[in-house]
Scaffold this active site. Structure first.
Site, PDB file in Angstrom:
ATOM      1  N   LYS A 116       0.854  -1.366   0.019  1.00 47.61           N
ATOM      2  CA  LYS A 116       0.298  -0.122  -0.143  1.00 47.61           C
ATOM      3  C   LYS A 116       1.222   1.428  -0.270  1.00 47.61           C
ATOM      4  CE  LYS A 116      -3.659  -1.537   2.944  1.00 47.61           C
ATOM      5  NZ  LYS A 116      -4.573  -2.810   2.144  1.00 47.61           N
ATOM      6  N   GLU A 200      -2.608   7.051   8.122  1.00 46.30           N
ATOM      7  CA  GLU A 200      -4.401   7.894   7.188  1.00 46.30           C
ATOM      8  C   GLU A 200      -5.087   8.479   8.331  1.00 46.30           C
ATOM      9  OE1 GLU A 200      -6.174   5.500   4.541  1.00 46.30           O
ATOM     10  OE2 GLU A 200      -4.242   4.886   3.274  1.00 46.30           O
ATOM     11  N   HIS A 235     -14.578  -2.991   8.929  1.00 42.47           N
ATOM     12  CA  HIS A 235     -13.602  -3.148   7.473  1.00 42.47           C
ATOM     13  C   HIS A 235     -13.475  -4.099   7.149  1.00 42.47           C
ATOM     14  CE1 HIS A 235     -12.314   0.379   9.788  1.00 42.47           C
ATOM     15  NE2 HIS A 235     -11.467  -0.666  10.654  1.00 42.47           N
ATOM     16  N   ARG A 291      -6.896  -8.914  -9.139  1.00 48.14           N
ATOM     17  CA  ARG A 291      -7.180  -9.552  -8.650  1.00 48.14           C
ATOM     18  C   ARG A 291      -9.163  -9.273  -9.985  1.00 48.14           C
ATOM     19  NH1 ARG A 291      -9.945  -9.440  -4.704  1.00 48.14           N
ATOM     20  NH2 ARG A 291      -8.789  -9.022  -2.648  1.00 48.14           N
TER      21      ARG A 291
HETATM   22  P1  ADP Z   1      -6.974  -4.349   2.941  1.00 48.92           P
HETATM   23  O1  ADP Z   1      -6.940  -4.271   1.991  1.00 48.92           O
HETATM   24  O2  ADP Z   1      -7.701  -4.731   4.608  1.00 48.92           O
HETATM   25  O3  ADP Z   1      -9.030  -4.170   1.904  1.00 48.92           O
HETATM   26  P2  ADP Z   1      -8.166  -0.995   2.588  1.00 48.92           P
HETATM   27  O4  ADP Z   1      -7.457   0.114   2.766  1.00 48.92           O
HETATM   28  O5  ADP Z   1      -8.533  -1.174   1.250  1.00 48.92           O
HETATM   29  O6  ADP Z   1      -7.394  -2.158   3.133  1.00 48.92           O
HETATM   30  O7  ADP Z   1      -9.158  -0.221   3.665  1.00 48.92           O
HETATM   31  C1  ADP Z   1      -9.908  -1.488   4.252  1.00 48.92           C
HETATM   32  C2  ADP Z   1     -11.483  -0.391   4.667  1.00 48.92           C
HETATM   33  O8  ADP Z   1     -11.307   0.034   6.082  1.00 48.92           O
HETATM   34  C3  ADP Z   1     -12.021   0.632   3.589  1.00 48.92           C
HETATM   35  O9  ADP Z   1     -12.549   0.308   2.528  1.00 48.92           O
HETATM   36  C4  ADP Z   1     -12.951   1.700   5.154  1.00 48.92           C
HETATM   37  O10 ADP Z   1     -13.913   0.973   5.206  1.00 48.92           O
HETATM   38  C5  ADP Z   1     -11.436   1.339   6.164  1.00 48.92           C
HETATM   39  N1  ADP Z   1     -10.319   2.493   5.601  1.00 48.92           N
HETATM   40  C6  ADP Z   1      -9.295   2.104   4.794  1.00 48.92           C
HETATM   41  N2  ADP Z   1      -8.932   3.560   5.157  1.00 48.92           N
HETATM   42  C7  ADP Z   1      -9.882   4.582   5.612  1.00 48.92           C
HETATM   43  C8  ADP Z   1      -9.245   6.450   6.765  1.00 48.92           C
HETATM   44  N3  ADP Z   1      -8.160   6.150   6.076  1.00 48.92           N
HETATM   45  N4  ADP Z   1     -10.304   6.237   6.711  1.00 48.92           N
HETATM   46  C9  ADP Z   1     -10.769   5.348   7.350  1.00 48.92           C
HETATM   47  N5  ADP Z   1     -11.521   4.029   6.500  1.00 48.92           N
HETATM   48  C10 ADP Z   1     -10.839   3.871   6.174  1.00 48.92           C
HETATM   49  P1  ADP Z   2     -12.537  -7.802  -2.087  1.00 50.69           P
HETATM   50  O1  ADP Z   2     -11.377  -6.501  -1.330  1.00 50.69           O
HETATM   51  O2  ADP Z   2     -12.597  -8.566  -2.744  1.00 50.69           O
HETATM   52  O3  ADP Z   2     -14.039  -7.125  -1.849  1.00 50.69           O
HETATM   53  P2  ADP Z   2     -11.921  -9.444   0.357  1.00 50.69           P
HETATM   54  O4  ADP Z   2     -10.816  -9.024   0.834  1.00 50.69           O
HETATM   55  O5  ADP Z   2     -13.244  -8.995   1.236  1.00 50.69           O
HETATM   56  O6  ADP Z   2     -12.169  -9.296  -1.596  1.00 50.69           O
HETATM   57  O7  ADP Z   2     -12.105 -11.307   0.161  1.00 50.69           O
HETATM   58  C1  ADP Z   2     -11.021 -11.690  -0.314  1.00 50.69           C
HETATM   59  C2  ADP Z   2     -10.595 -12.258   0.869  1.00 50.69           C
HETATM   60  O8  ADP Z   2     -11.633 -13.649   0.657  1.00 50.69           O
HETATM   61  C3  ADP Z   2      -9.517 -13.032   0.919  1.00 50.69           C
HETATM   62  O9  ADP Z   2      -8.011 -12.005   0.934  1.00 50.69           O
HETATM   63  C4  ADP Z   2      -9.573 -14.323   1.396  1.00 50.69           C
HETATM   64  O10 ADP Z   2      -9.160 -14.777   2.944  1.00 50.69           O
HETATM   65  C5  ADP Z   2     -11.091 -14.878   1.031  1.00 50.69           C
HETATM   66  N1  ADP Z   2     -10.929 -16.233   0.184  1.00 50.69           N
HETATM   67  C6  ADP Z   2     -10.084 -16.788  -0.699  1.00 50.69           C
HETATM   68  N2  ADP Z   2     -10.797 -17.616  -1.305  1.00 50.69           N
HETATM   69  C7  ADP Z   2     -11.931 -17.713  -0.574  1.00 50.69           C
HETATM   70  C8  ADP Z   2     -12.990 -18.224  -1.424  1.00 50.69           C
HETATM   71  N3  ADP Z   2     -12.594 -19.624  -2.213  1.00 50.69           N
HETATM   72  N4  ADP Z   2     -14.560 -18.810  -0.658  1.00 50.69           N
HETATM   73  C9  ADP Z   2     -14.376 -17.561  -0.019  1.00 50.69           C
HETATM   74  N5  ADP Z   2     -13.649 -16.579   0.752  1.00 50.69           N
HETATM   75  C10 ADP Z   2     -11.859 -16.918  -0.073  1.00 50.69           C
HETATM   76 MG    MG Z   3      -9.428  -2.982   0.318  1.00 51.13          MG
END
Ligand code: ADP
Ligand code: ADP
Ligand code: MG
Length: 668
Positions: A116, A200, A235, A291
């Site tokens: 990130k 952040e 989250h 992905r």
């Molecule tokens: P991940 O890799 O676990 O998906 P993300 O960076 O995409 O992590 O963040 C996951 C979630 O966390 C976001 O969908 C949002 O709800 C919350 N989030 C992330 N960054 C912030 C932020 N700066 N302020 C508030 N909520 C945040």
């Molecule tokens: P997205 O960002 O696509 O919404 P999430 O972070 O919520 O995705 O979900 C992706 C996660 O799903 C992966 O980190 C993993 O833990 C989980 N996962 C991987 N393979 C499978 C599967 N076959 N069925 C359900 N969950 C899975």
């Molecule tokens: Mg994310």
């Protein structure tokens, strides 16, 4: 186009990829762990190859085992699904080195977006807006503290290598920062083998809006519009929709343009998602997922496209299969993720066998269920606890919400706890109808979304009693078939002169015992005396369904019995009752206060105390990891740690005693 592909995944996404491959005439190779021998995806593929034991590390994450299965099966390409190896640059490179096509972006693009912090530096240079924050290389406390103070509290600490909401901490005050950094770093190291953190500004009421992008090998890159994924818990997304409510064309164009710029900056190929966090009229880059996304079906519903088909075509070297009339958005789609979890207990995963499973009827283009399980399958602690994705479409958002509501009402899952009631609560909430969406929605409306269990009415108690009475008759019929039937032995209360009642006692949760007196009538009907009144009741079965007849009124009903557990599903509500068997030995006493048990199956990751330690009430004793969550178990009372029963890395079943504590109030 490929003749044969291997799907390096399991569950619903493996089934999803197989469905498109089959439609395109491509043969499919599934892989499976020992826990998945009979899994749905195994039966759907043309071939299935074993790749090792249940733990993902030894099977679905084993690059060697998967490449070996690909080579031996003669697959030409590998689809990684999501999760597992899908964002692993080394795996993508290893596929290429082995002469296999990785159905995804080039390894270099995965690498560039995998951190990130680094991807944010890259985006900064491409002019994509970022949330105020720190994503530098220096990781020492003074630097991070100064950064947090400059950004201003509250801040969000994130694992740079993070995903799935792991390794994230909200920090309200400076005094909490050091501990949060330690915790996040530890979680990040354990989960991703990389402890680097970034900070952040924590936005208070943001929306999560993401853009689906697609690029082909010639560099043509398009945006397939946006999804709003603001309805989250911990989250992580729970409900996603497309288009994002309130999105105007100018903003759509601005966000789509920023996403395309992000993809171009890393030489992207294939399906990807650029995630933004939005507040007011501002939006900021969060990360790119390199992905196919879990929630891709909502985009498919509103564009009429098959994104897996696009992935396969692009990976095979074809240009983007853009529709002749151009990309168009039609109607509104919503996805609800159905999880085996307990919303009331901080969304802890729930495991067990799906003893009963009914899914809403699928209607092409309107109601779609993507799942990897069927009735009888188990949700195990080894993998993600998602049971299914329910995806609906309507001409507009209100129509889609109506579809969602009715499809959720038709969903029945018994054997594990689920978030179905929570989802129904969201679908019915006026704030959801009004599209008042932000990432705090579930937490803010929790009380309204999770009303206490409905108190069972007369019909439910009556149905439970009828289930017991029916089973007794069946048992008796079986007995009398092989020996001396006598009217005296039929326990339906029949006596020569006066009919006698049978008494059945049930419990619902912690509620008081309920006594039902049953008097047999003709045709397997009963007169039932309950505290709430007297009814005439019978069960009727026709080809497809059970019906409950109550004083002449007939309603559809599902009845399940497992030992003394009786489940009654009536009017979309699932009621779990316990029958008190008068012949059973008395129940075990409640566990002693000093026994610390595993609330869910999982693995012990850290012991925070030793035998002989004195601990205060609520002191953290042990950390376990269960599915995707880290769980800290605390002392139920102040006392002395007597015994530690399980060490680090041991797998424990639900209910296993982990630590024995001698509470102070029991000390001599
Ligand atoms: P991940 O890799 O676990 O998906 P993300 O960076 O995409 O992590 O963040 C996951 C979630 O966390 C976001 O969908 C949002 O709800 C919350 N989030 C992330 N960054 C912030 C932020 N700066 N302020 C508030 N909520 C945040
Ligand atoms: P997205 O960002 O696509 O919404 P999430 O972070 O919520 O995705 O979900 C992706 C996660 O799903 C992966 O980190 C993993 O833990 C989980 N996962 C991987 N393979 C499978 C599967 N076959 N069925 C359900 N969950 C899975
Ligand atoms: Mg994310």
């Amino acid at each position: 186009m490929f003749r044969k592909i291997l799907i390096a995944n399991r569950g619903e996404i493996a089934c999803r990829v197989i469905a498109t491959a089959r439609r395109m005439g491509i043969s499919t190779v599934a892989v499976y762990s020992e826990a998945d021998q009979n899994a749905l995806h195994v039966g759907k593929a043309d071939e299935a190859w074993p790749i090792g034991p249940a733990p993902a590390r030894q099977s679905y994450l084993s690059v060697d085992a998967i490449l070996d299965a690909a080579r031996r099966s003669g697959a030409e390409a590998i689809h990684p699904g999501y999760g597992f190896l899908s964002e692993n640059a080394e795996f993508a490179a290893a596929c290429e080195a082995a002469g296999l096509v990785f159905i995804g972006p080039p390894a270099a693009a995965i690498r560039a977006m995998g951190s990130k912090a680094e991807s944010k530096m890259l985006m900064e240079r491409s002019g994509v807006p970022l949330v105020p924050g720190y994503h530098g290389a220096a990781q020492d406390l003074p630097v991070l503290r100064a950064a947090a103070e400059r950004i201003g509290f509250p801040v969000l600490v994130k694992a740079s290598a993070g995903g799935g909401g792991k390794g994230m901490r909200v920090v309200e005050r400076l005094e909490e920062l050091a501990a949060a950094l330690d915790g996040a770093r530890r979680e990040a190291l354990a989960s991703f083998g990389d402890g680097r953190l970034l900070i952040e500004k924590y936005l208070q009421r943001p929306r999560h809006i993401e853009i689906q992008v697609f690029a082909d090998q010639r560099g043509e890159t398009v945006s397939l519009f946006e999804r709003d994924c603001s309805i989250q818990r911990r989250h992580q997304k729970v409900i996603e929709e497309a288009p994002a409510p309130g999105m105007d064309p100018a903003r759509r164009q601005a966000m789509g343009g920023a996403a395309i710029a992000a993809a171009r900056a890393v030489g992207y190929v294939g399906a990807g998602t650029v995630e933004f966090i939005a507040e007011g009229d501002k939006f900021y880059f969060m990360e790119m997922n390199t992905r196919l996304q879990v929630e891709h079906p909502v985009t498919e519903m509103v564009t009429g496209l098959d994104l897996v088909e696009w992935q396969l075509r692009v990976a095979a070297g074809e240009p983007l299969p853009l529709p002749p009339g151009g990309l168009r958005l039609r109607g509104h789609a919503i996805e609800a993720r159905i999880y085996a979890e307990q919303p009331e207990r901080d969304f802890q995963p729930s495991t067990g066998q799906l003893s009963h499973l009914r899914q809403p009827r699928e209607v092409p283009g309107r109601v779609r269920v993507d799942t990897g399980v069927r009735e009888g399958d188990a949700i195990t602690p080894h993998y993600d606890p998602m049971i299914a994705k329910l995806v609906v479409w309507g001409e507009d958002r209100a129509a889609a919400v109506r579809q969602l509501t009715s499809a959720l009402a038709a969903y029945q899952v018994v054997g594990v706890q689920t978030n179905l009631r929570l989802l129904a609560g969201i679908a019915a909430h006026p704030a959801f109808a009004a599209a008042e969406l932000d990432t705090g929605f579930i937490a803010r409306h929790a009380a309204a979304l999770l009303p206490p269990d409905a108190v069972p009415g007369i019909a439910v108690w009556a149905a439970a009693a009828l289930a017991l009475l029916r089973d007794q008759r069946i048992a008796l019929a079986a007995q009398s078939a092989d020996g001396g039937a006598s009217p005296w032995s039929v326990p339906d209360g029949w006596r020569l002169n006066a009919a006698a009642a049978q008494e059945l006692v049930f419990h619902h949760g912690d509620g008081p015992a309920m006594l039902v007196k049953a008097w047999p009538l003709a045709e397997a009907a009963f007169r039932l005396d309950l505290p709430g009144g007297t009814v005439t009741a019978a069960l009727r079965q026709n080809a497809a369904e059970n019906r409950l007849l109550l004083d002449g009124v007939s309603r559809r009903l599902e009845l399940l019995r497992q030992g003394d557990a009786v489940t009654v599903i009536l009017d979309g509500q699932i009621h779990r009752l316990t029958w008190i068997d008068p012949l059973a030995p008395p129940r075990k006493l409640a566990p002693a206060q000093g026994q610390l048990r595993a609330p869910i199956p999982g693995r012990v990751t850290r012991l925070l105390v030793q035998a002989g330690d004195r601990v205060a009430r609520h002191a953290p004793l042990l950390v376990m990891e269960a599915m995707k969550t880290e769980l800290t178990l605390r002392a139920p009372a102040a006392g002395l740690v007597e015994t530690i029963r399980h060490g680090v890395d041991e797998l424990v079943e639900e209910g296993t005693e982990l630590i024995r504590l001698r509470p102070d109030d029991e000390l001599p």
